[in-house]
Design a protein around this motif. Structure first.
Motif, short mmCIF file in Angstrom:
data_model
loop_
_atom_site.label_atom_id
_atom_site.label_comp_id
_atom_site.label_asym_id
_atom_site.label_seq_id
_atom_site.Cartn_x
_atom_site.Cartn_y
_atom_site.Cartn_z
N LEU A 41 -43.54 -49.38 -22.42
CA LEU A 41 -42.41 -49.34 -21.49
C LEU A 41 -41.08 -49.54 -22.23
CD1 LEU A 41 -41.55 -49.31 -18.42
CD2 LEU A 41 -41.60 -51.82 -18.57
N PHE A 42 -41.07 -50.47 -23.18
CA PHE A 42 -39.82 -50.80 -23.88
C PHE A 42 -39.70 -50.07 -25.22
CE2 PHE A 42 -40.70 -54.79 -21.38
CZ PHE A 42 -39.73 -54.54 -20.41
N LEU A 47 -55.68 -57.86 -17.22
CA LEU A 47 -54.37 -57.24 -17.35
C LEU A 47 -54.44 -55.74 -17.63
CD1 LEU A 47 -52.59 -60.01 -19.44
CD2 LEU A 47 -52.48 -59.63 -16.98
N HIS A 48 -55.61 -55.25 -18.08
CA HIS A 48 -55.76 -53.80 -18.33
C HIS A 48 -57.24 -53.47 -18.47
CE1 HIS A 48 -56.84 -53.99 -22.66
NE2 HIS A 48 -56.25 -55.17 -22.56
N ASP A 49 -57.53 -52.21 -18.25
CA ASP A 49 -58.85 -51.67 -18.54
C ASP A 49 -58.68 -50.25 -19.07
OD1 ASP A 49 -58.36 -50.11 -16.29
OD2 ASP A 49 -59.63 -51.31 -14.96
N GLU A 50 -59.72 -49.44 -19.03
CA GLU A 50 -59.65 -48.10 -19.61
C GLU A 50 -58.73 -47.16 -18.85
OE1 GLU A 50 -62.32 -49.69 -18.84
OE2 GLU A 50 -63.40 -50.09 -20.72
N VAL A 51 -58.49 -47.44 -17.57
CA VAL A 51 -57.77 -46.47 -16.74
C VAL A 51 -56.43 -46.97 -16.21
CG1 VAL A 51 -59.86 -45.28 -16.03
CG2 VAL A 51 -59.03 -47.22 -14.68
N ALA A 52 -56.18 -48.27 -16.22
CA ALA A 52 -54.97 -48.78 -15.58
C ALA A 52 -54.52 -50.09 -16.21
CB ALA A 52 -55.20 -48.98 -14.08
N ASN A 53 -53.26 -50.43 -15.92
CA ASN A 53 -52.70 -51.73 -16.28
C ASN A 53 -52.45 -52.52 -15.00
OD1 ASN A 53 -52.02 -51.68 -19.35
ND2 ASN A 53 -51.31 -49.69 -18.58
N TYR A 54 -52.63 -53.83 -15.07
CA TYR A 54 -52.55 -54.67 -13.88
C TYR A 54 -51.45 -55.71 -14.03
CZ TYR A 54 -57.06 -52.50 -13.06
OH TYR A 54 -58.07 -51.58 -12.88
N ALA A 55 -50.96 -56.16 -12.88
CA ALA A 55 -49.83 -57.11 -12.84
C ALA A 55 -50.28 -58.42 -12.21
CB ALA A 55 -48.66 -56.52 -12.05
N ILE A 109 -49.83 -56.40 -23.20
CA ILE A 109 -48.81 -56.17 -24.22
C ILE A 109 -48.69 -54.69 -24.55
CG2 ILE A 109 -50.38 -56.52 -26.19
CD1 ILE A 109 -48.02 -57.96 -27.58
N SER A 110 -49.78 -53.93 -24.42
CA SER A 110 -49.71 -52.49 -24.70
C SER A 110 -48.82 -51.79 -23.69
CB SER A 110 -51.13 -51.89 -24.68
OG SER A 110 -51.75 -52.12 -23.42
#
Length: 411
Positions: free
Chosen positions: A221-222, A139-147, A215-216
């Motif tokens: 975002l919210f 769902l995430h790494d050091e550079v991006a978030n994934y969907a 969750i980060s």
């Protein structure tokens, strides 16, 4: 042996002076049996669909879910809630943030639900069982978030599982007014990249609108810090879910709700229970109609046994005992019809479970190829009691009325 019951049993199995009475008695038993069989099979099919739906939700919903009794979010750092991490019955404690947003992929847009989860979400639920594609549930790494989007959402956005461009996500800023001169300034934005995976719960509520991410990302975002929408709990094997649910509710207080899987999908299960109840009531009405055959059979039997009634009275039988003979006759017809119907219904359910005799249609068009069946002992007992009660009540007044008229004529 009870005298009226003994005579009634003899009447049921002995040959009558008119063969038509034997035929009508057999038809009465068959009618009750078929109505009973229909009740058993119908209720078992509804149970099968409920279990099937529950299996889909199991892969997405936690065993226990804690939410705020009022409002959308609560403080995840509340000590009353944090203490649950250390309970020996809790195997996994996982926070999530969930809210509505808009996503855009190239020139297509869709309203979605962004569900941000912790990295242990794959241990909270068997999410792997509903994931499709190639890749790890990252769902995430050091550079991006994934969907990880629902499979129907891909169709809405017009993309494949591994989309090339990122999804642009927009959410209104909390407490901010829309700036008509620069509407974009009223939204927080973010980008989600393809994880190479999608999920398929086979429920439109999820598949057409949900996106799983970190969750980060959801908090950013919210515009949340330590707030959470819900906390999911996975329990240790062998834990009494209902008992632990009550303990947790007492420990954290009434400002939180603790729900099991069925309560999390209360609307869906309530609709299915209502459909099951309506089907039960309709079939019970059909059963009552079938019991009219029993009344006809008993009416002819009473007429056929007029001479026997005179003999029994001369031997000292009371009017009440003679009436009970025919009441027992009707009750035995209902009993044997109920017993035969339940046995045949259980046999048919077993054949459907084992061989899938009745299919839903073209192979692959539905989630399962054949009608799902699940036999519950409580339903079998309910059907048996229903048939006996309806059968007994349906013959009580007609038998007493006909017997009284026959006895009055013989006085």
């Amino acid at each position: 042996m009870n005298f009226p019951f003994y005579i009634a049993r003899r009447y049921l199995f002995s040959k009558k002076s008119h063969n038509a009475i034997n035929v009508i008695s057999a038809i009465s038993v068959c009618g009750v049996a078929l109505a009973t069989l229909a009740l058993v099979c119908t209720l078992s099919v509804f149970n099968g669909f409920q279990d099937l739906v529950a299996s889909f939700f199991t892969a997405f919903d936690p065993e226990l879910k804690i939410t705020a009794a009022q409002g959308k979010v609560f403080d995840g750092q509340d000590p009353a809630v944090r203490q649950l991490r250390n309970w020996p019955e809790v195997a996994v404690f996982s926070e999530s943030v969930e809210d509505n947003a808009m996503v855009q992929y190239q020139d297509r847009q869709a309203m979605v639900v962004i569900k941000g989860v912790e990295d242990n979400f794959d241990r909270l639920t068997p999410i792997d069982s509903i994931l499709f594609g190639r890749g790890e549930p990252l769902l995430h790494d050091e550079v991006a978030n994934y969907a990880i989007p629902g499979i129907q959402l891909l169709s809405t956005l017009g993309t494949s599982i591994r989309f090339l461009d990122p999804l642009e996500v927009y959410a209104p800023k909390r407490g901010a007014k829309v700036n008509l001169a620069n509407p974009a300034a009223s939204f927080t934005t973010g980008s989600l990249f393809s994880s190479g995976l999608v999920f398929a719960v086979n429920q439109e509520k999820y598949d057409a609108s949900y996106i799983l991410t970190s969750i980060s990302f959801a908090r950013r975002l919210f515009q949340y810090t330590t707030e959470v929408s819900s906390i999911g709990l996975k329990l240790q094997p062998g834990t009494d879910t209902d008992a632990l649910q009550r303990r947790i509710q007492q420990a954290i207080g009434h400002k939180y709700k603790v729900e099991n899987r069925y309560e999390q999908q209360a609307d869906t299960y309530r609709i299915m229970e209502i459909e099951k109840l309506i089907s039960y009531l309709f079939l019970t009405f059909i059963l009552a109609v079938a019991c009219f055959n029993v009344i006809g059979s008993l009416s002819m039997l009473i007429i056929d046994k007029r001479d026997d009634v005179v003999t029994l009275r001369n031997l000292g039988a009371s009017d009440r005992q003679i009436t009970r003979i025919f009441l027992f006759e009707g009750r035995m017809i209902s009993f044997f019809g109920a017993f035969a119907g339940i046995v045949l219904g259980l046999l048919l359910c077993w054949l459907q479970q084992t061989y899938g005799l009745i299919s839903l249609g073209d192979s692959g068009a539905f989630v399962v190829d054949a009608y799902p069946v699940s036999v519950h002992a409580t339903d079998v007992v309910l059907v048996f009691v229903t048939v006996l009660v309806v059968g007994f009540l349906s013959v009580w007044y007609p038998v007493r009325y006909l017997s009284k008229r026959l006895l009055d004529k013989r006085q």
